[in-house]
Write an enzyme that holds these catalytic residues in place. Structure first.
Site, PDB file in Angstrom:
ATOM      1  N   HIS A  40       0.837  -1.207   0.000  1.00 32.90           N
ATOM      2  CA  HIS A  40       0.000   0.000   0.000  1.00 32.90           C
ATOM      3  C   HIS A  40       0.871   1.255   0.000  1.00 32.90           C
ATOM      4  O   HIS A  40       0.644   2.187  -0.788  1.00 32.90           O
ATOM      5  CB  HIS A  40      -0.917  -0.006   1.223  1.00 32.90           C
ATOM      6  CG  HIS A  40      -1.585   1.295   1.498  1.00 32.90           C
ATOM      7  ND1 HIS A  40      -2.829   1.626   0.999  1.00 32.90           N
ATOM      8  CD2 HIS A  40      -1.171   2.381   2.212  1.00 32.90           C
ATOM      9  CE1 HIS A  40      -3.150   2.843   1.396  1.00 32.90           C
ATOM     10  NE2 HIS A  40      -2.175   3.323   2.144  1.00 32.90           N
ATOM     11  N   GLU A  41       1.881   1.288   0.872  1.00 27.76           N
ATOM     12  CA  GLU A  41       2.764   2.456   0.938  1.00 27.76           C
ATOM     13  C   GLU A  41       3.527   2.649  -0.369  1.00 27.76           C
ATOM     14  O   GLU A  41       3.736   3.787  -0.824  1.00 27.76           O
ATOM     15  CB  GLU A  41       3.753   2.311   2.104  1.00 27.76           C
ATOM     16  CG  GLU A  41       3.119   2.284   3.480  1.00 27.76           C
ATOM     17  CD  GLU A  41       2.360   3.558   3.787  1.00 27.76           C
ATOM     18  OE1 GLU A  41       2.793   4.641   3.339  1.00 27.76           O
ATOM     19  OE2 GLU A  41       1.310   3.481   4.463  1.00 27.76           O
ATOM     20  N   HIS A  69       1.652   4.587  -2.912  1.00 26.45           N
ATOM     21  CA  HIS A  69       1.802   6.047  -2.825  1.00 26.45           C
ATOM     22  C   HIS A  69       3.021   6.496  -3.629  1.00 26.45           C
ATOM     23  O   HIS A  69       2.989   7.529  -4.312  1.00 26.45           O
ATOM     24  CB  HIS A  69       1.963   6.468  -1.362  1.00 26.45           C
ATOM     25  CG  HIS A  69       0.707   6.376  -0.559  1.00 26.45           C
ATOM     26  ND1 HIS A  69      -0.456   7.013  -0.923  1.00 26.45           N
ATOM     27  CD2 HIS A  69       0.430   5.719   0.606  1.00 26.45           C
ATOM     28  CE1 HIS A  69      -1.395   6.764  -0.027  1.00 26.45           C
ATOM     29  NE2 HIS A  69      -0.893   5.971   0.908  1.00 26.45           N
ATOM     30  N   GLU A  82      -5.476   7.412  -0.864  1.00 24.18           N
ATOM     31  CA  GLU A  82      -5.516   6.179  -0.071  1.00 24.18           C
ATOM     32  C   GLU A  82      -6.215   5.059  -0.835  1.00 24.18           C
ATOM     33  O   GLU A  82      -5.759   3.910  -0.826  1.00 24.18           O
ATOM     34  CB  GLU A  82      -6.221   6.423   1.265  1.00 24.18           C
ATOM     35  CG  GLU A  82      -5.459   7.303   2.222  1.00 24.18           C
ATOM     36  CD  GLU A  82      -4.079   6.755   2.555  1.00 24.18           C
ATOM     37  OE1 GLU A  82      -3.962   5.517   2.752  1.00 24.18           O
ATOM     38  OE2 GLU A  82      -3.126   7.548   2.610  1.00 24.18           O
TER      39      GLU A  82
END
Length: 473
Positions: free
Chosen positions: A331-332, A335, A411
Site C-alpha cells: 500500500h505504501e 503512494h 488512499e
C-alpha cells in the site's frame, strides 16, 4: 462589521461547525452498540466495546479541549494579546542591551515567548490526554518524567529551527522588493527540502531509537517486493515507538534513489528490540504489570450508555505477521508509484507561493493590522501572523477540506495498487489487526468523515478493495 469582528466571528462559526460535526460522530459512538454485520466474523464484541468506549472518551475530551481553545483564542485577541506580547518581547529585547526597534531580535523573542506560553497552557491538556485517556485504554508507555523530558527536548529542537528561520524570512521580505514573495517562497522551499532530509536522519533519532531491521524472512520479502517494483530501497529501519505508545505505523522517506522504509516495532507481532538495555526492559515490564493490576469503572465515563465496567488492562497486542506487513508496505509503495508525495509537495509549495503573493498585496494595508491593535508599529512578523493565521482563515479551512478529499482519493489508489499485486486479503487482514490494536472505531458519520478523515474509514476501504478486485478480474 470591521475586520477584527469578522475574524473573531468566523472563528466561532468554524468552532460551531466543528462542534456540530463532532456531535454527529459522537451520536454514532452512542448509537452503534453492536459490531456491523460486515465485520461480525472478524471483530469480536469485546474489542468493539473497547474501541467504542475509547472513542467516546476521546470525543468527550475533544469537546472540552475545543471549547477551551476557542475561548482562549478569543480572549487573547479581544484583550489585545498580540500587542501586549509584542511589547513584552520588546522590553526583554532591551534588557539584553539591544534597541527595542531591533525588529529581528524582538521577533525571535516574540516567537519564543509565544511558544512557551502555548506550551504551558497546553501542557495540562496533554498530560491529561496521555496519562488519563491513553493510559486508561492501555496505550501510554511513558512515565511522567519521560514525557516532560521529551516535551522539553521537542521544544528546544523546534526553537533551534524556528528562531533562525524567523530572522531569515524577515530579512528576505525586507530586502526582496516587489518580488520578495518569490524569494521568500524559494527560501521556504529550500529549507523544507533540507528538513525533509535531515529530520529523519538527524533529528528524529534524538527522540527514538532507529535500528536496522534484522536479517530474516521479513527483510527478505520486503526487499523482494521493492526490487520487483524497482523501488530504490536503501535502508530498512525499525523505530522503537513502543517506548511512547502502543499505536502502530509505518512510513517511507528519502529523495530520488535514496529511499528508506521505517516500521514501528508495534506493527510487528514478534519483534523485540535487541538494543534496549536491561533497565529499559525492566521498567517496561514493571509498567505493564502495574497496568494489568489496576481497574477502572468505565461506566462512570459513559454513564449515558450504561456501559459495563471494564478492566484497565493492556490490550493484547496482535501486530502483523510477515505477509501482512508486506501487504501494508505494498500500500505504501502504491503512494510512491503514483507519486502521491510529490503531488502533495507540489500542491503545498503552490499554496505557499500563492499565500506569499497575496500577503505582498496586503502587507502594506495599514488598516488590517491597526484592527488588531498595531497602529503605530506594524512589524513584519506580526503582519505575517495576522494575514496567514487570521485573515486567511476561510481559505485555510477550504484548503484543509480539499486536501482531505485528495488524501482519501490517494488512499483508495494505494489500496487498489496493493490489490492489483494480489495483496487484497492480506491487506484487509492487516488493516483489521491495526484497527483492533489501535482500538479504532470502524463506523463513521459520512459528513464528519468527509471533513476530518484523511484516511477512509475501515468499511469504506474494505468495500473499495472489493470493487478494485472485481474490476481487475
Amino acid at each position: 462589521m470591521d475586520l477584527f469582528s469578522a475574524v473573531v466571528a468566523f472563528s466561532w462559526l468554524v468552532y460551531f461547525w466543528e462542534t456540530y460535526l463532532s456531535k454527529r460522530q459522537d451520536n454514532i459512538y452512542h448509537q452503534v452498540k453492536e459490531v456491523p454485520t460486515e465485520l461480525k466474523s472478524v471483530i469480536d464484541e469485546k474489542t468493539f466495546t473497547k474501541s467504542r468506549t475509547y472513542a467516546i472518551d476521546k470525543s468527550r475530551y475533544g469537546f472540552w479541549h475545543g471549547l477551551y481553545s476557542q475561548i482562549e483564542t478569543t480572549l487573547f485577541l479581544c484583550l489585545n494579546g498580540l500587542p501586549l506580547l509584542w511589547m513584552l518581547s520588546g522590553l526583554l529585547t532591551a534588557k539584553f542591551g539591544l534597541n527595542e526597534e531591533y525588529e529581528k531580535t524582538q521577533s525571535i523573542v516574540f516567537t519564543f515567548l509565544g511558544s512557551i506560553i502555548t506550551l504551558v497552557l497546553g501542557l495540562p491538556w496533554s498530560i491529561y490526554y496521555t496519562f488519563v485517556i491513553e493510559e486508561r485504554h492501555g496505550f501510554n508507555k511513558m512515565t511522567l518524567g519521560f514525557f516532560l523530558k521529551d516535551t522539553l527536548k521537542k521544544t528546544l529542537v523546534s526553537q533551534a529551527i524556528m528562531m533562525p528561520l524567523t530572522a531569515l524570512i524577515i530579512f528576505v521580505i525586507e530586502i526582496g522588493g516587489d518580488y520578495f514573495f518569490i524569494y521568500a517562497w524559494l527560501m521556504v522551499f529550500t529549507i523544507s527540502m533540507i528538513l525533509l532530509h535531515i529530520y529523519p536522519e538527524y533529528i528524529a533519532p534524538l527522540f527514538d531509537k532507529y535500528n536496522p531491521l534484522p536479517e530474516g524472512q521479513l527483510k527478505q520479502k520486503i526487499e523482494e517486493l521493492a526490487a520487483s517494483l524497482q523501488f530504490p530501497l536503501k535502508k530498512l529501519y525499525v523505530v522503537e515507538g513502543s517506548k511512547r505508545s502502543a499505536h502502530s505505523n509505518a512510513y517511507m522517506y528519502g529523495f530520488h534513489k535514496n529511499k528508506r522504509i521505517v516500521l514501528f516495532d508495534t506493527l510487528l507481532e514478534d519483534y523485540s528490540p535487541v538494543t534496549r538495555d536491561d533497565k529499559e526492559t525492566k521498567d517496561s515490564k514493571e509498567k505493564e504489570e502495574d497496568a494489568t493490576k489496576d481497574t477502572v469503572d468505565l461506566a462512570k465515563d459513559t454513564s449515558q450508555d450504561n456501559a459495563p465496567t471494564q478492566e484497565k488492562e493492556e490490550p493484547k497486542k496482535i501486530g502483523c505477521n510477515t505477509e501482512e506487513v508486506v501487504a501494508v508496505l505494498a500500500h505504501e509503495l502504491g503512494h510512491w508509484k503514483y507519486s502521491h508525495m510529490l503531488k502533495n509537495l507540489a500542491i503545498m509549495q503552490a499554496s505557499i507561493l500563492f499565500s506569499f503573493f497575496v500577503f505582498g498585496k496586503l502587507m502594506n494595508v495599514h488598516e488590517i493590522f491597526a484592527a488588531f491593535g498595531f497602529v503605530d508599529q506594524q512589524p513584519i512578523l506580526i503582519r505575517l501572523y495576522i494575514v496567514f493565521s487570521l485573515v486567511f482563515s476561510p481559505v485555510n479551512e477550504i484548503e484543509s477540506f480539499l486536501m482531505n478529499v485528495l488524501s482519501r482519493r490517494f488512499e483508495f489508489q494505494a489500496d487498489d495498487f496493493a490489490v492489483n499485486l494480489g495483496k487484497k486479503e492480506l491487506l484487509k487482514s492487516a488493516l483489521l489487526k491495526l484497527y483492533k490494536d489501535n482500538l479504532s472505531f470502524p463506523v463513521a458519520d459520512w459528513l464528519f468523515s468527509a471533513c476530518h478523515y484523511s484516511h477512509p474509514p475501515l468499511l469504506e476501504r474494505m468495500r473499495g478493495m472489493d470493487e478494485a478486485d472485481k474490476k481487475s478480474n
